[in-house]
Enzyme design. Structure first.
Site, PDB file in Angstrom:
ATOM      1  N   LYS A 195       0.807  -1.250   0.000  1.00 51.43           N
ATOM      2  CA  LYS A 195       0.000   0.000   0.000  1.00 51.43           C
ATOM      3  C   LYS A 195       0.829   1.285   0.000  1.00 51.43           C
ATOM      4  CE  LYS A 195      -3.070  -2.655   2.953  1.00 51.43           C
ATOM      5  NZ  LYS A 195      -3.794  -2.776   4.171  1.00 51.43           N
ATOM      6  N   ASP A 230      -7.187  -6.892  10.544  1.00 54.04           N
ATOM      7  CA  ASP A 230      -8.581  -6.427  10.520  1.00 54.04           C
ATOM      8  C   ASP A 230      -9.594  -7.573  10.541  1.00 54.04           C
ATOM      9  OD1 ASP A 230      -7.834  -7.241   7.994  1.00 54.04           O
ATOM     10  OD2 ASP A 230      -8.572  -5.457   6.948  1.00 54.04           O
TER      11      ASP A 230
END
Length: 498
Positions: A195, A230
């Site tokens: 990312k 997550d």
């Protein structure tokens, strides 16, 4: 005069005949092109077929790969990472807990006040902070110092009387959504950045150690009690609200799944068996692959040209990052080989990833009689105007093929997990509920995808079993879930709240 009139009439007649011939030729040509476009679509639809027999093979393959991944490191394309989370929240947790959610160019700091079974989440506050681009490629100390300072500022806004005991350290759950080799519930070494982050010196380091040193440098007395991703946060958030939660799935830009396994069913686990007897497994299911997956030439080309060829094959078929791109690739072939948008290929259609899944979802779910939303999206994103209703219907059909395949494969993955933990059949009159927590923008916002996935799961498991399987939306698991795991793994558990 008569001769002129006759001559003129003959010329007119010839012109009319020529024009008619041209129209017929054009129609034949366009109907030939139309047939070609339809043929490309039908061929693609066949390649994407997901009959129940095939989905059952995919579900069985998922179960087999889960067993292999639990047996040994590297034994499967599924990493089946041991998370060291052996105590999921029960609802009894009390006190003030913090969470830090770092997963991209922004991070969030959260404060959650838990009031036990009676009061549940008494109060929840959070703040979002963006990371300056230079810190994403700078030094490890600079990044973690920036995060620690934001955390300290947030702690300073704590209400009077909220921090219940001055002799106790504040505790933090850390959601770190980058690949990590977990070494305990509160430590893990960074495998690689993704990312847009690239801080070479941090690779291989314990990210909790880096954050702890940064907090110590500024005198912030806080302890990281849980390092999670997550998906595990979503599982924890789901279990806090419902004790029947057995698994969590993220369907967003990317995709992953985590579930509760019996510790003795993990051959590669060599530590002491946890008191609870359970262990949460982070599957990293995006990397699942099987010969039974319906893969088209467009998927193969997308994979070859991607940053990680041969990896994350399941993710490339079902996640929000890729669905719109598959649609674009099929449209490009129709434009190139069947002149679907006229004699030239629209320039914008040549740009990879220009058609994002939210655009695809809006077109797919267009209910206006003339498919006005489809026309608007084509014009705004691809600069294609003057499309006929017939063309727009083809585009909706194409979106449907791609979304349906993704949704049905997601359901097969969930069925595979339920099979692995023995929740895919009814045990002698037992009516045990099994809840799967779902989160992610694809699941939340793409209604047709969600409905298709849920219906397919019922189809796979049968009506009777499905009555006991519940899909539940668990919003913001990655935030509150980390705080809940900080609470369920608190160093103060068992010490009386005096």
């Amino acid at each position: 005069m008569g001769k002129v009139a006759v001559g003129a009439a003959a010329v007119c007649a010839a012109a009319v005949c020529a024009a008619a011939a041209l129209v017929v030729h054009h129609r034949m040509k366009s109907s030939g092109k139309w047939a070609q476009a339809q043929s490309i679509l039908k061929d693609f639809e066949e390649k994407c077929g997901t009959p129940i027999s095939k989905l059952k093979q995919v579900a069985d393959a998922m179960t087999v790969e889960m067993h292999a991944g639990l047996a040994s490191e590297g034994g499967s394309k599924l990493k089946m990472i041991i998370s060291y989370v052996d105590n999921l929240p029960t609802g009894d947790e009390k006190g003030l807990f913090y969470a830090l959610d770092l997963g991209g160019t922004n991070f969030r700091v959260l404060r959650v006040h838990l009031g036990g079974k009676e009061h549940r989440v008494v109060k929840q506050e959070f703040e979002e902070v963006s990371i300056p681009p230079h810190l994403m490629t700078g030094s490890s100390d600079a990044l973690f110092d920036y995060i620690a300072e934001a955390l300290a500022k947030f702690v300073a806004t704590e209400s009077e009387g909220l921090h219940f005991s001055p002799d106790r350290q504040r505790e933090l759950g850390f959601t770190f959504s980058f690949p990590v080799r977990q070494t305990s519930i509160s430590s893990g070494n960074l495998i690689k950045w993704t990312k847009g982050f690239s801080i070479e010196e941090a690779v291989g380091q314990d990210v909790v150690g880096e954050l702890t040193k940064a907090m110590e440098r500024i005198g912030l007395d806080m302890r990281v009690t849980a390092l999670v991703n997550d998906t595990i946060g979503t599982l924890a958030g789901g279990r806090y609200n419902n004790p029947d939660v057995v698994a969590a799935v993220i369907l967003g830009t990317g995709t992953n799944a985590a579930y509760v396994e019996r510790a003795h069913a993990i051959p590669k686990w060599h530590g002491l068996l946890p008191k609870s007897g359970d262990m949460v497994i982070n599957m990293e299911w995006g990397n699942f692959r099987s010969s039974h997956l319906p893969i088209s030439e467009y998927d193969q080309a997308l994979d070859t040209e991607s940053l990680n060829p041969g990896e994350q094959i399941f993710e490339k078929l079902i996640s929000g990052m890729y669905l719109g791109e598959v649609v674009r690739r099929v449209l490009y072939k129709m434009a190139d080989e069947a002149a679907f948008f006229g004699d030239t290929i629209p320039e914008k259609l040549k740009i990879p990833f220009i058609l994002r899944t939210p655009h695809m979802s809006a077109m797919h779910q267009d209910t206006s009689p003339d498919l006005k939303i489809v026309a608007t999206k084509l014009k705004d994103i691809l600069e294609i105007s003057n499309t006929s209703l017939k063309m727009r219907k083809v585009i909706v059909e194409l979106c449907d093929i791609v979304a349906t395949r993704g949704a049905r494969l997601s359901a097969a993955g969930i069925a595979g997990i339920l099979k692995k933990i023995g929740r895919d059949t009814l045990k002698d009159g037992e009516k045990q509920k099994s809840v799967v927590s779902l989160d992610g923008g694809l699941y939340e916002h793409y209604t047709k995808f969600r409905t298709c996935m849920e219906n397919t799961l019922t189809e796979l498991l049968g009506e009777e079993v499905s009555e006991n399987i519940i899909i539940e939306h668990s919003n913001d698991g990655s935030g509150i879930g980390a705080a809940l795991l900080a609470a369920s793994h608190s160093q103060y558990i068992g010490i009386d709240e005096s």
